[in-house]
Design a protein around this motif. Structure first.
Motif, PDB file in Angstrom:
ATOM      1  N   ALA A   1      44.352  50.891  34.512  1.00 23.75           N
ATOM      2  CA  ALA A   1      44.481  50.149  35.768  1.00 23.75           C
ATOM      3  C   ALA A   1      43.744  48.833  35.582  1.00 23.75           C
ATOM      4  CB  ALA A   1      43.864  50.948  36.909  1.00 23.75           C
ATOM      5  N   SER A   2      44.420  47.706  35.862  1.00 20.88           N
ATOM      6  CA  SER A   2      43.734  46.429  35.677  1.00 20.88           C
ATOM      7  C   SER A   2      43.850  45.571  36.924  1.00 20.88           C
ATOM      8  CB  SER A   2      44.292  45.685  34.467  1.00 20.88           C
ATOM      9  OG  SER A   2      45.465  44.975  34.809  1.00 20.88           O
ATOM     10  N   ASP A   3      42.880  44.687  37.091  1.00 19.36           N
ATOM     11  CA  ASP A   3      42.915  43.754  38.210  1.00 19.36           C
ATOM     12  C   ASP A   3      42.062  42.551  37.855  1.00 19.36           C
ATOM     13  OD1 ASP A   3      43.830  44.400  41.405  1.00 19.36           O
ATOM     14  OD2 ASP A   3      42.592  42.621  41.067  1.00 19.36           O
ATOM     15  N   LEU A   4      42.385  41.430  38.482  1.00 20.92           N
ATOM     16  CA  LEU A   4      41.600  40.209  38.325  1.00 20.92           C
ATOM     17  C   LEU A   4      40.277  40.311  39.097  1.00 20.92           C
ATOM     18  CD1 LEU A   4      41.834  37.229  37.276  1.00 20.92           C
ATOM     19  CD2 LEU A   4      42.870  36.674  39.473  1.00 20.92           C
ATOM     20  N   SER A   5      40.296  41.072  40.188  1.00 20.53           N
ATOM     21  CA  SER A   5      39.153  41.123  41.104  1.00 20.53           C
ATOM     22  C   SER A   5      38.148  42.189  40.680  1.00 20.53           C
ATOM     23  CB  SER A   5      39.651  41.436  42.516  1.00 20.53           C
ATOM     24  OG  SER A   5      38.628  42.043  43.276  1.00 20.53           O
ATOM     25  N   PRO A   6      36.861  41.821  40.608  1.00 16.97           N
ATOM     26  CA  PRO A   6      35.839  42.824  40.267  1.00 16.97           C
ATOM     27  C   PRO A   6      35.732  43.902  41.347  1.00 16.97           C
ATOM     28  CG  PRO A   6      34.802  40.778  41.015  1.00 16.97           C
ATOM     29  CD  PRO A   6      36.281  40.495  40.882  1.00 16.97           C
ATOM     30  N   HIS A   7      36.012  43.520  42.609  1.00 12.45           N
ATOM     31  CA  HIS A   7      35.937  44.500  43.702  1.00 12.45           C
ATOM     32  C   HIS A   7      37.037  45.548  43.547  1.00 12.45           C
ATOM     33  CE1 HIS A   7      33.225  41.585  45.416  1.00 12.45           C
ATOM     34  NE2 HIS A   7      34.164  40.669  45.312  1.00 12.45           N
ATOM     35  N   ALA A   8      38.234  45.095  43.206  1.00 12.81           N
ATOM     36  CA  ALA A   8      39.341  46.025  42.989  1.00 12.81           C
ATOM     37  C   ALA A   8      39.040  46.934  41.806  1.00 12.81           C
ATOM     38  CB  ALA A   8      40.637  45.246  42.759  1.00 12.81           C
ATOM     39  N   CYS A   9      38.514  46.365  40.718  1.00 11.88           N
ATOM     40  CA  CYS A   9      38.216  47.190  39.540  1.00 11.88           C
ATOM     41  C   CYS A   9      37.243  48.315  39.893  1.00 11.88           C
ATOM     42  CB  CYS A   9      37.638  46.332  38.412  1.00 11.88           C
ATOM     43  SG  CYS A   9      38.877  45.261  37.634  1.00 11.88           S
ATOM     44  N   ARG A  10      36.202  47.967  40.646  1.00 10.77           N
ATOM     45  CA  ARG A  10      35.233  49.005  41.030  1.00 10.77           C
ATOM     46  C   ARG A  10      35.875  50.049  41.938  1.00 10.77           C
ATOM     47  NH1 ARG A  10      31.409  44.692  40.724  1.00 10.77           N
ATOM     48  NH2 ARG A  10      31.835  44.026  42.844  1.00 10.77           N
ATOM     49  N   ALA A  11      36.701  49.590  42.892  1.00  3.22           N
ATOM     50  CA  ALA A  11      37.363  50.526  43.807  1.00  3.22           C
ATOM     51  C   ALA A  11      38.287  51.469  43.038  1.00  3.22           C
ATOM     52  CB  ALA A  11      38.154  49.746  44.858  1.00  3.22           C
ATOM     53  N   ALA A  12      39.013  50.924  42.063  1.00  4.14           N
ATOM     54  CA  ALA A  12      39.959  51.739  41.283  1.00  4.14           C
ATOM     55  C   ALA A  12      39.212  52.785  40.461  1.00  4.14           C
ATOM     56  CB  ALA A  12      40.795  50.841  40.373  1.00  4.14           C
TER      57      ALA A  12
END
Lengths: 238, 62
Positions: A80-91
Motif C-alpha cells: 500500500a503506498s501513498d504520498l501522504s505520511p498521514h495516510a501511510c500511518r493510517a494504512a
C-alpha cells in the motif's frame, strides 16, 4: 466521492457540487480520505481481478489494500503506498489492527507460514510507482484524486491533495497511465477508478495513447457522477 | 516493512538498487533504519516500519 446531501444554491451545478464535495470531505476528516462509494467499487474490482503481488497506489486509509489482503485469496502480497505520511500511518495501523500484516505472526518465517496465512503487507511512502522495480506487480489498483478543481479554490493541504485532480481532474491519472506499465509484470493488470466528473472519454484517449487495452470491470451511477473501474492490460497481450 | 520487500524496491531517482541498513527489527519487520541508493548515495529513512521513498525534493512536507 458522490455527495448524497447536496445543498440548494442554484448556481453552476458542477462547480458548486465540487466545492461542496471538497468542503464536506474536508470538514469530515482533516488529513486522510475515508472509505466511500468509490473505495467500495475499487475493492469489488480487486475481488474480481486482483491476484499475485498487488500494489495499491494512493491507498489513503488503507481500506482497499486491507480488503485485498484479507478477502482475495488470489492475492499473495500487498503493498500500500501513498504520498501522504498521514495516510501511510493510517494504512499501516489498519493492517496491523486488522491482522493482515503478515509480520505480526510472532517470529514465524513468512516462507514457513501455513497455507491460508495472511499475505505479506507493506506500506511505502511513494510518488505513484516511482520506487518499484520493473515487472514488480501482477495487479496495480488506483483510486486517484479526481475532482476537477479551480486553482483559486485549492487549499494546499493533505485532504485537498487526496481529492483534487487539478483543473482537468486528470493531474494524477495522466502520469499514472504513463508509468504504471513499467511496474506491471507480463500479463499484469492495472485497475483504475474513473469518474464521469473527470471526463471518461479523455481518460480513455490517454489509456489508448499509453498502449493499454481496457475493459470495464464494475460500474455504478450516482446522481452527480458515474464511477467505473477499468482493467488495463498491455495491448500486445490483450 | 518486511525484508522481502527489498526484492521489488528501487531508487526512485534512477531505478538502481538500494541497500538496507537496519537499526531496529521485530522478527521479519524492519522498524527503523534506512535504504541507501547504491548509485545515487541518497538516503531514504525507514520510520515506524514505513520506508519513505519519496525523492528528496518531495520529502519535506508533513
Amino acid at each position: 466521492m458522490t455527495d448524497s446531501t447536496e445543498g440548494t444554491e442554484p448556481t453552476d451545478p458542477t462547480e458548486e457540487q465540487t466545492k461542496r464535495d471538497l468542503a464536506a470531505r474536508r470538514g469530515a476528516e482533516t488529513a486522510v480520505y475515508q472509505p466511500a462509494e468509490d473505495s467500495a467499487l475499487l475493492a469489488s474490482a480487486v475481488e474480481k481481478r486482483g491476484r499475485g503481488r498487488l500494489l495499491e497506489v494512493g491507498t489513503g486509509s488503507g481500506w482497499v489494500a486491507s480488503r485485498a489482503a484479507r478477502d482475495v485469496p488470489e492475492v499473495s502480497a500487498v503493498v500500500a503506498s501513498d504520498l501522504s505520511p498521514h495516510a501511510c500511518r493510517a494504512a499501516r495501523e489498519r493492517a496491523v489492527a486488522g491482522g493482515v500484516d503478515g509480520a505480526t505472526v510472532d517470529e514465524a518465517d513468512a516462507d514457513a507460514a501455513p497455507a491460508g496465512a495472511p499475505p505479506l503487507f507493506d506500506v511505502v511512502r511513494a510518488d505513484l510507482v516511482e520506487p518499484f522495480d520493473d515487472d514488480a506487480f501482477d495487479t496495480v489498483a488506483f483510486n486517484p484524486p479526481y475532482l476537477p478543481t479551480d486553482p483559486e479554490n485549492e487549499w494546499d493541504d493533505w485532504m485537498e491533495r487526496a481529492l483534487s485532480g487539478g483543473q482537468s481532474g486528470r493531474e494524477l491519472i495522466d502520469p499514472f497511465l504513463g508509468t504504471v506499465g513499467r511496474v506491471l509484470a507480463p500479463g499484469g493488470v492495472a485497475l483504475l477508478l474513473v469518474s464521469s466528473l473527470t471526463g471518461y472519454d479523455a481518460v480513455l484517449d490517454r489509456v489508448r495513447e499509453c498502449g493499454f487495452e481496457h475493459e470495464v470491470v464494475v460500474e455504478e451511477s450516482y446522481p452527480f457522477e458515474t464511477l467505473s473501474v477499468l482493467a488495463l492490460t498491455r495491448e500486445a497481450e490483450a | 516493512m518486511k525484508e522481502s520487500l527489498m526484492d521489488i524496491l528501487c531508487d526512485p531517482l534512477d531505478k538502481s538498487d538500494l541497500e538496507l541498513e537496519v537499526d531496529e527489527r521485530d522478527g521479519e519487520e524492519i522498524i527503523e533504519g534506512r535504504l541507501v541508493g547504491t548509485v545515487t548515495g541518497e538516503v531514504y529513512p525507514i520510520e515506524d516500519g514505513i520506508p519513505n521513498l519519496l525523492p528528496p525534493d518531495m520529502r519535506d512536507e508533513e
